[in-house]
Design a protein around this motif. Structure first.
Motif, PDB file in Angstrom:
ATOM      1  N   ARG A 284       0.770  -1.142   0.041  1.00  0.00           N
ATOM      2  CA  ARG A 284       0.086   0.049  -0.162  1.00  0.00           C
ATOM      3  C   ARG A 284       0.817   1.254   0.142  1.00  0.00           C
ATOM      4  O   ARG A 284       0.026   2.415  -0.140  1.00  0.00           O
ATOM      5  CB  ARG A 284      -0.812  -0.078   1.250  1.00  0.00           C
ATOM      6  CG  ARG A 284      -2.090  -0.777   1.278  1.00  0.00           C
ATOM      7  CD  ARG A 284      -2.983  -0.669   2.214  1.00  0.00           C
ATOM      8  NE  ARG A 284      -4.101  -1.665   2.318  1.00  0.00           N
ATOM      9  CZ  ARG A 284      -5.174  -1.663   2.963  1.00  0.00           C
ATOM     10  NH1 ARG A 284      -4.955  -0.889   4.270  1.00  0.00           N
ATOM     11  NH2 ARG A 284      -6.064  -2.576   3.164  1.00  0.00           N
ATOM     12  N   SER A 285       2.091   1.141   0.267  1.00  0.00           N
ATOM     13  CA  SER A 285       2.886   2.259   0.547  1.00  0.00           C
ATOM     14  C   SER A 285       4.177   2.377  -0.875  1.00  0.00           C
ATOM     15  O   SER A 285       4.610   1.394  -1.043  1.00  0.00           O
ATOM     16  CB  SER A 285       3.866   2.389   1.710  1.00  0.00           C
ATOM     17  OG  SER A 285       4.568   3.357   1.882  1.00  0.00           O
ATOM     18  N   GLU A 286       3.900   3.635  -1.494  1.00  0.00           N
ATOM     19  CA  GLU A 286       4.860   3.681  -2.766  1.00  0.00           C
ATOM     20  C   GLU A 286       6.357   3.426  -2.323  1.00  0.00           C
ATOM     21  O   GLU A 286       7.158   2.924  -2.778  1.00  0.00           O
ATOM     22  CB  GLU A 286       4.490   5.170  -3.387  1.00  0.00           C
ATOM     23  CG  GLU A 286       3.373   5.404  -3.863  1.00  0.00           C
ATOM     24  CD  GLU A 286       2.921   6.503  -4.819  1.00  0.00           C
ATOM     25  OE1 GLU A 286       4.052   7.144  -4.676  1.00  0.00           O
ATOM     26  OE2 GLU A 286       2.112   6.714  -5.261  1.00  0.00           O
ATOM     27  N   SER A 287       6.624   4.040  -1.111  1.00  0.00           N
ATOM     28  CA  SER A 287       8.257   3.825  -0.655  1.00  0.00           C
ATOM     29  C   SER A 287       8.413   2.690  -0.022  1.00  0.00           C
ATOM     30  O   SER A 287       9.604   2.249   0.530  1.00  0.00           O
ATOM     31  CB  SER A 287       8.303   5.023   0.488  1.00  0.00           C
ATOM     32  OG  SER A 287       7.439   5.005   1.562  1.00  0.00           O
ATOM     33  N   GLY A 288       7.279   1.699   0.297  1.00  0.00           N
ATOM     34  CA  GLY A 288       7.676   0.394   0.958  1.00  0.00           C
ATOM     35  C   GLY A 288       7.443   0.398   2.276  1.00  0.00           C
ATOM     36  O   GLY A 288       6.925   1.308   2.854  1.00  0.00           O
ATOM     37  N   GLY A 289       8.150  -0.390   2.930  1.00  0.00           N
ATOM     38  CA  GLY A 289       8.222  -0.400   4.502  1.00  0.00           C
ATOM     39  C   GLY A 289       9.141  -1.497   5.049  1.00  0.00           C
ATOM     40  O   GLY A 289      10.013  -2.240   4.206  1.00  0.00           O
ATOM     41  N   THR A 290       8.917  -1.586   6.245  1.00  0.00           N
ATOM     42  CA  THR A 290       9.868  -2.623   7.185  1.00  0.00           C
ATOM     43  C   THR A 290       9.011  -3.607   7.684  1.00  0.00           C
ATOM     44  O   THR A 290       8.047  -3.080   8.393  1.00  0.00           O
ATOM     45  CB  THR A 290      10.852  -1.859   8.233  1.00  0.00           C
ATOM     46  OG1 THR A 290      11.568  -0.875   7.280  1.00  0.00           O
ATOM     47  CG2 THR A 290      11.855  -2.957   8.828  1.00  0.00           C
ATOM     48  N   ILE A 291       9.345  -4.688   7.822  1.00  0.00           N
ATOM     49  CA  ILE A 291       8.623  -5.766   8.428  1.00  0.00           C
ATOM     50  C   ILE A 291       9.500  -6.482   9.673  1.00  0.00           C
ATOM     51  O   ILE A 291      10.843  -6.685   9.276  1.00  0.00           O
ATOM     52  CB  ILE A 291       8.039  -6.933   7.927  1.00  0.00           C
ATOM     53  CG1 ILE A 291       7.097  -6.551   6.839  1.00  0.00           C
ATOM     54  CG2 ILE A 291       7.573  -8.154   8.669  1.00  0.00           C
ATOM     55  CD1 ILE A 291       6.574  -7.568   5.850  1.00  0.00           C
TER      56      ILE A 291
END
Length: 363
Positions: A284-291
């Motif tokens: 859902r995020s254009e910049s991605g993310g962290t898990i």
């Protein structure tokens, strides 16, 4: 009653029932002889005891023959209604006691049995129509039917437990094999896209990792528990596939102490949790993310595993909907009963997290 678990019996049901019947026959009639001997010891001189024991043994042998005949009668009328079975019991016991009576006369009148008045022992009456012989046979019949119904109850109970176990196994397998379709469809679409743009190396790499991951997921039974390190290694196969799709937009951090690497967890537990985070946070995020994937010991000797992300989060985050999480909840219920927890909550400053709490077991 001698516990049948202490008796080595053949595996075939017919021979097992036959051996059990004769064991109970011998034990029951031996107890009857022992009671008669104990009574004799109170008023009969000791020098006559052995002779009387031999007479009692012969008389009990006749009783064994007669009750074996009653067993065949009861088998023949087993499928009849209750009233007919009761009639068969009463008439059978009466006929057997009538057949026993002249035999007792013959033994008592012989030199061998002259020391015992079997008529007085076996034909004394509680009333004008109920001899002790018939009473003894009725008691035997009651015990026979009790054991018969007890075995039937145990057999039905085992069938019920077996059916329930098979149903649970089928349900667990169904839940297990529902965990992968969403991921599989996305991966195949990504491979198709890579082939269309002629990124053949990436497509080939993705197919290779997919085959390894699917092989792992199919090799392990849904009842299997694997150590946490092994589960993380399989999760990395999945993450490598997703990183082909998301490239630098996906970052994963593991926080698993070395002392917990041998903790046992259900196989394929982490993948749907991470897939859920990727679907609702990274994608859902254009910049991605962290898990973040974290394991720790909680209170009461529990293992807590948390999968967190820094995605949009919010109150509309689907924590209890969707096939993946629902199947995890159902699967944990099948494996641990009430001894588990599956909780979710927002993560500050943003994001969401899901925590699985299960009993801590070491491999």
């Amino acid at each position: 009653m001698l516990p049948t678990s202490l008796i080595m019996l053949p595996s075939h049901p017919f021979w097992r029932r036959e051996i059990q019947f004769w064991i109970f026959q011998l034990i029951g009639w031996s107890l009857w002889i022992a009671l008669l001997v104990l009574r004799d010891l109170t008023f009969i001189p000791r020098e006559y005891i052995l002779e009387r024991v031999l007479v009692f043994l012969v008389d009990a042998s006749i009783g064994i023959v007669l009750t074996t005949g009653l067993r065949h009668l009861y088998r023949a009328v087993w499928d009849f209604n209750m009233a007919l079975r009761l009639i068969a019991v009463v008439l059978g016991c009466w006929a057997a006691s009538q057949a026993w009576r002249p035999i007792k006369w013959l033994i008592t009148d012989s030199d061998f049995g002259s020391t015992v008045d079997l008529i007085g022992y076996g034909w004394a009456t509680f009333s004008q129509w109920m001899p002790v012989s018939m009473t003894l046979l009725l008691i035997w019949s009651v015990l026979y039917f009790f054991l018969k119904y007890y075995h039937l109850f145990q057999r039905e109970k085992q069938k019920s437990l077996r059916s329930e176990a098979l149903a649970h196994e089928a349900q667990l397998r169904m839940l297990r094999y529902q965990l992968n379709p969403h991921f599989l469809f996305n991966t195949l679409n990504a491979i198709s896209t890579l082939i269309m743009v002629q990124s053949n190396d990436q497509a080939n790499s993705m197919i290779t990792r997919l085959s390894k991951f699917l092989r792992y997921s199919l090799e392990h039974d849904p009842f299997d528990k694997v150590d946490l390190l092994h589960e993380i290694e399989s999760l990395n196969l999945y993450l490598h596939i997703e990183k082909v799709r998301f490239e630098e937009r996906l970052t994963v951090h593991f926080e698993v102490p070395s002392e917990l690497e041998d903790a046992l967890v259900p196989s394929m537990l982490l993948q749907p949790l991470v897939e859920n985070a990727i679907k609702h946070a990274i994608a859902r995020s254009e910049s991605g993310g962290t898990i973040w994937i974290q394991a720790e010991l909680c209170q009461n000797d529990k293992l807590c595993i948390t999968v967190a992300d820094n995605g949009p989060g919010g109150s509309d985050h689907p924590t209890s909907t969707g096939v993946g999480l629902k199947n995890i909840r159902d699967r944990l219920q099948e494996i641990y009963g009430e001894a588990y927890q599956l909780g979710s909550s927002p993560r500050k400053p943003k994001g969401f997290q899901v925590t699985v709490t299960i009993p801590y077991e070491q491999g």
